[in-house]
Design a protein around this motif. Sequence first.
Motif, PDB file in Angstrom:
ATOM      1  N   ARG A 268      34.757  53.288  66.220  1.00 48.50           N
ATOM      2  CA  ARG A 268      33.686  53.240  65.542  1.00 48.50           C
ATOM      3  C   ARG A 268      33.847  53.921  64.300  1.00 48.50           C
ATOM      4  O   ARG A 268      33.412  53.956  62.901  1.00 48.50           O
ATOM      5  CB  ARG A 268      32.526  53.859  66.227  1.00 48.50           C
ATOM      6  CG  ARG A 268      31.130  53.671  65.359  1.00 48.50           C
ATOM      7  CD  ARG A 268      29.749  54.108  66.056  1.00 48.50           C
ATOM      8  NE  ARG A 268      29.949  55.199  66.903  1.00 48.50           N
ATOM      9  CZ  ARG A 268      29.958  55.306  68.035  1.00 48.50           C
ATOM     10  NH1 ARG A 268      30.068  54.190  69.028  1.00 48.50           N
ATOM     11  NH2 ARG A 268      30.031  56.623  68.692  1.00 48.50           N
ATOM     12  N   LYS A 269      34.727  55.123  64.412  1.00 53.19           N
ATOM     13  CA  LYS A 269      34.910  55.970  63.089  1.00 53.19           C
ATOM     14  C   LYS A 269      36.235  55.558  62.494  1.00 53.19           C
ATOM     15  O   LYS A 269      36.267  55.401  61.150  1.00 53.19           O
ATOM     16  CB  LYS A 269      35.345  57.453  63.535  1.00 53.19           C
ATOM     17  CG  LYS A 269      34.336  58.070  64.159  1.00 53.19           C
ATOM     18  CD  LYS A 269      34.898  59.467  64.667  1.00 53.19           C
ATOM     19  CE  LYS A 269      33.525  60.413  65.309  1.00 53.19           C
ATOM     20  NZ  LYS A 269      32.663  60.698  64.391  1.00 53.19           N
ATOM     21  N   LEU A 270      37.125  54.606  62.794  1.00 52.99           N
ATOM     22  CA  LEU A 270      38.257  53.821  62.129  1.00 52.99           C
ATOM     23  C   LEU A 270      37.889  52.647  61.340  1.00 52.99           C
ATOM     24  O   LEU A 270      38.351  52.505  60.546  1.00 52.99           O
ATOM     25  CB  LEU A 270      39.362  53.707  63.173  1.00 52.99           C
ATOM     26  CG  LEU A 270      40.036  54.815  63.894  1.00 52.99           C
ATOM     27  CD1 LEU A 270      41.158  54.393  65.044  1.00 52.99           C
ATOM     28  CD2 LEU A 270      40.609  55.838  62.841  1.00 52.99           C
TER      29      LEU A 270
ATOM     30  N   ASP B  25      42.079  48.041  65.955  1.00 53.15           N
ATOM     31  CA  ASP B  25      41.863  47.990  67.486  1.00 53.15           C
ATOM     32  C   ASP B  25      42.557  49.224  68.199  1.00 53.15           C
ATOM     33  O   ASP B  25      43.530  49.539  67.499  1.00 53.15           O
ATOM     34  CB  ASP B  25      42.271  46.622  68.117  1.00 53.15           C
ATOM     35  CG  ASP B  25      41.439  46.441  69.318  1.00 53.15           C
ATOM     36  OD1 ASP B  25      40.582  47.246  69.562  1.00 53.15           O
ATOM     37  OD2 ASP B  25      41.645  45.302  70.019  1.00 53.15           O
ATOM     38  N   VAL B  26      41.969  49.522  69.333  1.00 55.10           N
ATOM     39  CA  VAL B  26      42.583  50.658  70.081  1.00 55.10           C
ATOM     40  C   VAL B  26      43.099  49.989  71.265  1.00 55.10           C
ATOM     41  O   VAL B  26      42.393  49.623  72.100  1.00 55.10           O
ATOM     42  CB  VAL B  26      41.845  51.959  70.312  1.00 55.10           C
ATOM     43  CG1 VAL B  26      42.308  52.904  71.136  1.00 55.10           C
ATOM     44  CG2 VAL B  26      41.237  52.388  68.776  1.00 55.10           C
TER      45      VAL B  26
ATOM     46  N   PRO C 229      31.883  44.534  62.870  1.00 57.78           N
ATOM     47  CA  PRO C 229      31.719  46.243  62.745  1.00 57.78           C
ATOM     48  C   PRO C 229      30.453  46.670  63.101  1.00 57.78           C
ATOM     49  O   PRO C 229      30.066  47.822  63.565  1.00 57.78           O
ATOM     50  CB  PRO C 229      31.644  45.994  61.100  1.00 57.78           C
ATOM     51  CG  PRO C 229      31.714  44.748  60.866  1.00 57.78           C
ATOM     52  CD  PRO C 229      32.184  43.818  61.728  1.00 57.78           C
ATOM     53  N   SER C 230      29.434  45.922  63.314  1.00 58.41           N
ATOM     54  CA  SER C 230      27.952  46.278  63.457  1.00 58.41           C
ATOM     55  C   SER C 230      27.042  45.205  64.110  1.00 58.41           C
ATOM     56  O   SER C 230      27.273  44.101  63.871  1.00 58.41           O
ATOM     57  CB  SER C 230      27.285  46.993  62.343  1.00 58.41           C
ATOM     58  OG  SER C 230      27.175  46.002  61.342  1.00 58.41           O
TER      59      SER C 230
ATOM     60  N   PRO D 117      29.710  44.216  68.885  1.00 60.08           N
ATOM     61  CA  PRO D 117      29.843  45.137  67.765  1.00 60.08           C
ATOM     62  C   PRO D 117      30.352  46.507  67.994  1.00 60.08           C
ATOM     63  O   PRO D 117      30.110  46.996  69.077  1.00 60.08           O
ATOM     64  CB  PRO D 117      28.612  44.996  67.256  1.00 60.08           C
ATOM     65  CG  PRO D 117      27.610  44.920  68.231  1.00 60.08           C
ATOM     66  CD  PRO D 117      28.255  44.040  69.374  1.00 60.08           C
ATOM     67  N   THR D 118      31.102  47.056  67.045  1.00 59.79           N
ATOM     68  CA  THR D 118      31.490  48.491  67.038  1.00 59.79           C
ATOM     69  C   THR D 118      30.471  49.523  66.969  1.00 59.79           C
ATOM     70  O   THR D 118      30.209  50.255  67.749  1.00 59.79           O
ATOM     71  CB  THR D 118      32.542  48.943  65.974  1.00 59.79           C
ATOM     72  OG1 THR D 118      33.576  47.795  66.308  1.00 59.79           O
ATOM     73  CG2 THR D 118      33.187  50.180  66.228  1.00 59.79           C
TER      74      THR D 118
END
Length: 383
Positions: A52-54, A66-67, A184-185, A348-349
């Motif tokens: 969410r921060k990236l 992505d992580v 994103p959201s 969404p993130t």
Amino acid sequence: MPEHEDVEPSEASDVPRPEPLRTFFRVDEICREDGRVRYVGESYIPERTLLRKLVPEFRDAGYDVDVETVEGGHTVVATPFDHGRAGIPWMNIGMFAATVLSTLFVGAYGWYYIGWEEIAANPLTMLRAWPFTAAVLGVLMTHELGHYVAGRYHGVDVSLPYVIPFVFPFGTLGAIIRMRGRMPSRRALFDIGVAGPIAGLIATVVVTAIGLSLDPLRVPAEIANASGTVIRFNNPPLLGIIADLIGQPTAYEDPGLTAHPVVIGGWVGMFFTLLNLLPVGQLDGGHMVRAMLGPRQETVAALVPGALFSIAAYLYFWRGFGLDQSVGLWTFWGVFSLVIAFNGPANPTDEERLGWPRLAVGIGTFAVGALCFLLVPIEVITA
């Protein structure tokens, strides 16, 4: 939290290094792989929080992110938005051209009553069906371009529309776009999901009004008087409302007259909008309800297959309709919705809830979409 002094090769100095990455992620190694940038290390915070921060920072730099969890740590993978998609979109162009040809043929043969012999002798006679092609593709492309514009506005990597050619009765199976990477959201998910139905409904109303205002076609006597199997497309409530508002009929007392084929473009728009608004999976309705309700969307999606099977059962057992009187149609969509429900909509993130204005737009869109519903949209009749 103290900032970690990362280890990185000198040749990776040109890769993006946003502040949240330096603050919340220990980078042990940076490498490029097939155009992507991979940051190998370990996250100081939970993966979802890190993502969410990236996401906003990497999007500003032109990357989707992505992580991944790997043995002994994590890997942040940054992919350029244009990765693997440079050049002319030949696939989109080719499918669109094929669909223009398929809708011209279906329109000419099935809706303008141009015989096969005439088409074979002079294929250019199919061009007489250009209003049908323009109506059908105009509605479908407007719908998909609504998604495309909203996706670009929110910085989401979306493809150009893919239009699918087919045979009768419309010459196409519809159109799709592909969304790549993270959403994103919930706001972005809702806007992208709702933009297609709104744009498509506006185009549908315009096309339907134009079609109803055009002069009806005269059905050739040999076809009007012939016996055999015909497909009847019943009018959804929205089509009747449009006809009443502009003072035009949807049917004629003279059996030799039929509505102009452009009206079929409006019918296609209503039918595809209805199906797309089913609140399940990757359909527009699934994305919208996921954005409106959050994870509770899964509960709503679980009810959709049962509702569609119930419609089919009602028509078959209580109304005595057959498979060719929309029983098969609703059964197929019940099975289809059951399959796509397992995939679910995009997650969404940022899970921040939608405000009331967007919720009102969503409710209004579903309400107008409900005007496109009728129990028996299609019947196969033996005359």
